[in-house]
Design an enzyme around this catalytic site. Structure first.
Site, PDB file in Angstrom:
ATOM      1  N   LEU A 156       0.874  -1.151  -0.068  1.00 41.39           N
ATOM      2  CA  LEU A 156      -0.133   0.127   0.077  1.00 41.39           C
ATOM      3  C   LEU A 156       0.904   1.060  -0.105  1.00 41.39           C
ATOM      4  CD1 LEU A 156      -2.769  -0.837   2.647  1.00 41.39           C
ATOM      5  CD2 LEU A 156      -2.849  -1.138   0.021  1.00 41.39           C
ATOM      6  N   LYS A 157       0.339   2.156  -0.766  1.00 43.96           N
ATOM      7  CA  LYS A 157       0.882   3.352  -0.723  1.00 43.96           C
ATOM      8  C   LYS A 157       0.758   4.182   0.840  1.00 43.96           C
ATOM      9  CE  LYS A 157       2.029   7.525  -3.468  1.00 43.96           C
ATOM     10  NZ  LYS A 157       1.986   8.296  -2.283  1.00 43.96           N
ATOM     11  N   GLU A 158       1.610   3.918   1.593  1.00 41.94           N
ATOM     12  CA  GLU A 158       1.528   4.498   2.976  1.00 41.94           C
ATOM     13  C   GLU A 158       1.338   5.835   3.034  1.00 41.94           C
ATOM     14  OE1 GLU A 158       0.388   2.762   5.393  1.00 41.94           O
ATOM     15  OE2 GLU A 158       1.061   0.924   4.990  1.00 41.94           O
TER      16      GLU A 158
END
Ligand code: GDP
Ligand code: MG
Length: 827
Positions: free
Chosen positions: A137-139
């Protein structure tokens, strides 16, 4: 398919099949790179090099031996170049005790969004990459780098800095990151030195995301157990990018108490693509809203010829993330009393804002917190709960409602634009700008003399509609009965009339500021007005202005007569006419695309506003002229009268005012007060030009280079013939901003004309943009004297300079500026 793909934070077992990458630093290679970077560093702004980087030094506060480190920061656009010595985003070096250079922090290679650059187009991703593909996930927090120094100090940095700001300031990202590290290490009974030694033995940087809403809230929720440091990568401290396979990263996270970043492993790029596209539909994964994915894999520019190397790309989702971001920005604008601008998700955003308005009104603390990035998510979730919707549905609702009444595809003419305002709000200024941009009609109530003006005013407006698609009905309409008369007469005279209100909002909190600003403007206008000769009768006009403000009745959109408006556009009288012009045009473009199919570019709008600000009415009548015959009545002359052609005064490259203003703001932010005095003064006295240009050549100096002047004139004539506009755009010319030079009277920006084929040249010794002058006694053309002195003697004495850190290159419009008659503007 998405449902069958599970994100896992436990690939620990399969980690065995991966070899831990290791490579030592080569001191000679590192020294060479540091030298190269040093040569390109922009400390004094003297670098003429092709790329530039910013070098900043930090003393590591926790190092017992006082180690100093250097951060190297490239400009974002430079990452697309081919000649950088490293592509690391986040790159720190130090000098070891033996004098050799060492990389201490190594971020990821800069990576791009799908479709953003050639390499990340699907065709290329499909043909030039290989798995395993690791999707995370693109944090959505702030990146933290961690490594070990020579003296066992644990180094904790954010993207380009480390340590505190100073004793009194709030903690930095690096500070908060370090606190989290201490907490997680304590829980394991380990020390920071242990972690430092481990990372150092690996010659590696740990890369984590700091996600902590109690510190700083981003778009996605991280509270309670979810907050902390999410480890997502381990990079070797080498110039070339080598990064650990994610299962090994997860192992490391377990060992050192980091939170783990969820991971999906896939072998087939086609499946990756399907999966991403399906997630993008919902903007969510496993029930959680996400911003997008980072995909880690290996790439080569040619699988048959070159080796594969570690390579990332990202895939960002649009919705509901974008809608949330819009809500956040609008809420902040609402709190700050600014206009809320939004184009997408209109209906739901409007509802959200109504809801937010009520909640904020009930709880003032909420507003304060919100501006500090707290409570963003809970407010949004409360609204969604109230609507019984989830984010994805709310974002989709708009698609279904695409033909919402806000967008009217039928109206292309018979539009009457009517302000609701008081004196000095900028009605005429905005009107003149609109008319010069779109050729619309303009009827000024101030030009209608004699008795029973209201019906004659409306008739004059309607008559204008035979000459063009829209007319600006320039009158205050501060009271409801005036609006009622206006709308009724318009619709009686033209059944197809569309009446759009420009509501110059006078909220209670703002009214004093509106009063002050309008007064100042009108005083500055002096006698240049038909009915109000402010310089001559000061007190009289103040009374008249105040009268309008007292009688002002705000728009009540749900009740007559205001509910009869076809559309209402809110404007902020204190925002300035340039900003208001922008809002009007954007809104009309959105709501009536057939009336206003194309947005003008920012420079055209700047020019239009400048011309409008310079406008002087020709008609003048006494303020009591409603009751007595005007003493000095002139024949009625509106702006529709054909003007006699004005000669060219000079040629210039116009550049967007907003870019210049923000560049100046940035440049002066870090300058000590005593050196930024002129800038502060110019801003405070509104003497920063509303519009900026680089003068190419002035009529007064045309004899210095008659050939060039003739060339410009013939281009201008040809364009004027083609377009019917003597100040039409002649071409484009990029303008590179170099530095600001000023003394205590005048300020200019030294620029470079980046015109590859050399069509556009300036005859001034130093190409420049005049920012502003102290008062009217200092003429803008004196920039030339200032810059001549600066060229000769450099800075010193009265003369200062501020070099732009990031060399902005702006798109400029080349055009002629016409003579304004007796009061001529000399650049
Ligand atoms: P109106 O009474 O609503 O028609 O206001 P005008 O458009 O005539 O504006 C009043 C005065 O303020 C004029 O002298 C304008 O040139 C000036 N003015 C308008 N907009 C701006 C602005 O954004 N900034 C400044 N400084 N002056 C403005
Ligand atoms: Mg006016």
């Amino acid at each position: 398919m998405a449902s069958s793909v599970v994100m896992s934070t436990d690939f620990g077992q399969s980690a065995d099949q991966f070899k831990v990458p290791y490579e030592e630093q080569d001191p000679q290679e590192v020294t060479k790179i540091v030298k190269d970077l040093d040569a390109h560093a922009t400390k004094g702004g003297k670098s003429r090099a092709k790329y530039s980087c910013r070098k900043t030094s930090y003393e590591v506060e926790t190092s017992p031996t006082g180690i100093e480190i250097f951060s190297w920061k490239f400009q974002d656009q430079d990452y697309k170049r081919r000649d950088l010595p490293t592509y690391a985003r986040g790159f720190f070096t130090t000098r070891k005790s033996d004098g050799s250079h060492e990389i201490v922090i190594r971020g990821y290679d800069k990576f791009f969004n799908n479709d953003e650059v050639n390499e990340t187009k699907w065709d290329n991703i499909l043909s030039r990459t290989r798995g395993p593909y690791e999707l995370s996930l693109k944090e959505n927090g702030c990146i933290i780098f961690i490594s070990g120094l020579e003296d066992d100090t644990l180094l904790v940095c954010s993207k380009h800095s480390t340590g505190s700001r100073g004793a009194s300031s709030a903690p930095t990202h690096a500070n908060v990151g370090e606190q989290w590290l201490e907490k997680q290490l304590n829980a394991l009974g380990k020390t920071k030195a242990d972690l430092a030694r481990d990372l150092r033995a690996r010659n590696a940087t740990a890369v984590a995301e700091l996600c902590d809403d109690s510190f700083e809230e981003h778009i996605l929720a991280y509270t309670g157990d979810l907050a902390g440091l999410y480890l997502h990568g381990i990079n070797l401290n080498t110039p070339k990018f080598h990064t650990y396979p994610s299962p090994l990263v997860q192992n490391f996270a377990t060992n050192w108490g980091f939170k783990k970043t969820g991971l999906i492993m896939m072998d087939d790029i086609k499946k990756v693509k399907d999966f991403l596209e399906e997630c993008a539909e919902t903007g969510a994964h496993e029930g959680r809203d996400v911003e997008g994915f980072v995909i880690r894999c290996q790439e080569t520019y040619d699988p048959n010829r070159a080796a594969f190397h570690d390579w990332f790309f990202k895939y960002k989702f649009d919705e509901p993330y974008l809608m949330y971001r819009q809500w956040r920005e609008c809420t902040k604008a609402l709190i700050a009393g600014r206009n809320q601008r939004y184009k997408k998700h209109r209906k739901i955003t409007e509802e959200y804002l109504n809801y937010a308005k009520k909640r904020l009104a009930k709880n003032p603390k909420l507003s304060k917190d919100y501006m500090q990035n707290h409570g963003i998510i809970s407010l949004r979730n409360e609204f969604l709960a109230y609507k019984q919707m989830d984010g994805a549905d709310a974002a989709k609702m708009e698609e279904l409602l695409d033909n919402s009444p806000d967008v009217n595809n039928e109206v292309s003419k018979d539009v009457i634009i009517a302000p609701i305002a008081t004196i000095g709000c900028g009605k005429t200024t905005v009107a003149l700008a609109l008319c010069s941009l779109f050729g619309w009609g303009h009827v000024q109530n101030d030009n209608i003399t004699g008795k029973v003006r209201p019906p004659r005013f409306v008739r004059a407006c309607i008559n204008e509609l035979t000459n063009g698609p829209a007319v600006f009905a320039d009158r205050n309409n501060a009271q409801k009965h005036e609006r009622k008369q206006l709308i009724k007469d318009c619709k009686d005279l033209n059944r197809n009339a569309t009446v759009v209100a420009l509501h110059f909002v006078h909220t209670e909190e703002k009214v004093e500021e509106v009063r002050r600003i309008c007064r100042e403007r009108v005083i500055a206008r002096g006698d240049n007005h038909q009915t109000i000769q402010a310089a001559t009768d000061q007190q009289k006009f103040i009374d008249v202005m105040d009268g309008f403000i007292t009688r002002f009745e705000p728009v009540d959109p749900f009740n007559p007569p205001d509910s009869y408006f076809d559309s209402i556009i809110d404007l902020d009288p204190t925002a300035g006419s340039r900003a208001n012009l922008d809002t009007v045009i954007k809104e009309l473009h959105t709501r009536y695309p057939m009336l206003l199919p194309k947005m003008p570019n920012p420079v055209e709008m700047d020019v239009a506003i400048q011309e409008a600000l310079d406008y002087k009415p020709e008609l003048r009548h006494n303020i009591k002229s409603h009751t007595q015959r005007p003493r000095d009545k002139l024949p009625e002359r509106g702006p529709q009268q054909p003007r006699k052609p004005r000669p060219v005064e000079f040629f210039a490259v116009g550049v967007p005012a907003s870019d210049i203003n923000s560049a100046l703001e940035k440049a002066f932010k870090e300058i000590p007060t005593h050196q930024s005095r002129l800038y502060t003064q110019l801003k405070g006295t509104r003497r920063v030009q509303p519009q900026f240009h680089v003068t190419l050549m002035h009529r007064a100096t045309s004899q210095q280079n008659p050939q060039l002047w003739d060339k410009y004139i013939s281009l201008q004539k040809a364009e004027a013939e083609k377009t019917g506009r003597p100040d039409a755009q002649l071409g484009e010319c990029d303008v590179l901003l170099e530095r600001v030079v000023y003394d205590d009277r005048i300020m200019a920006i030294v620029v470079r004309l980046a015109d590859a084929d050399g069509t556009w040249q300036t005859t001034n010794k130093v190409a420049h943009i005049t920012v502003g002058t102290r008062d009217d006694s200092v003429k803008p053309k004196e920039s030339n004297d200032l810059l001549a002195a600066w060229l000769e003697n450099g800075v010193g004495g009265n003369i200062h300079e501020v070099v732009f850190e990031n060399k902005l290159q702006l798109k400029g419009n080349v055009h002629a500026v016409l003579s304004r008659g007796k009061e001529q503007y000399r650049p």
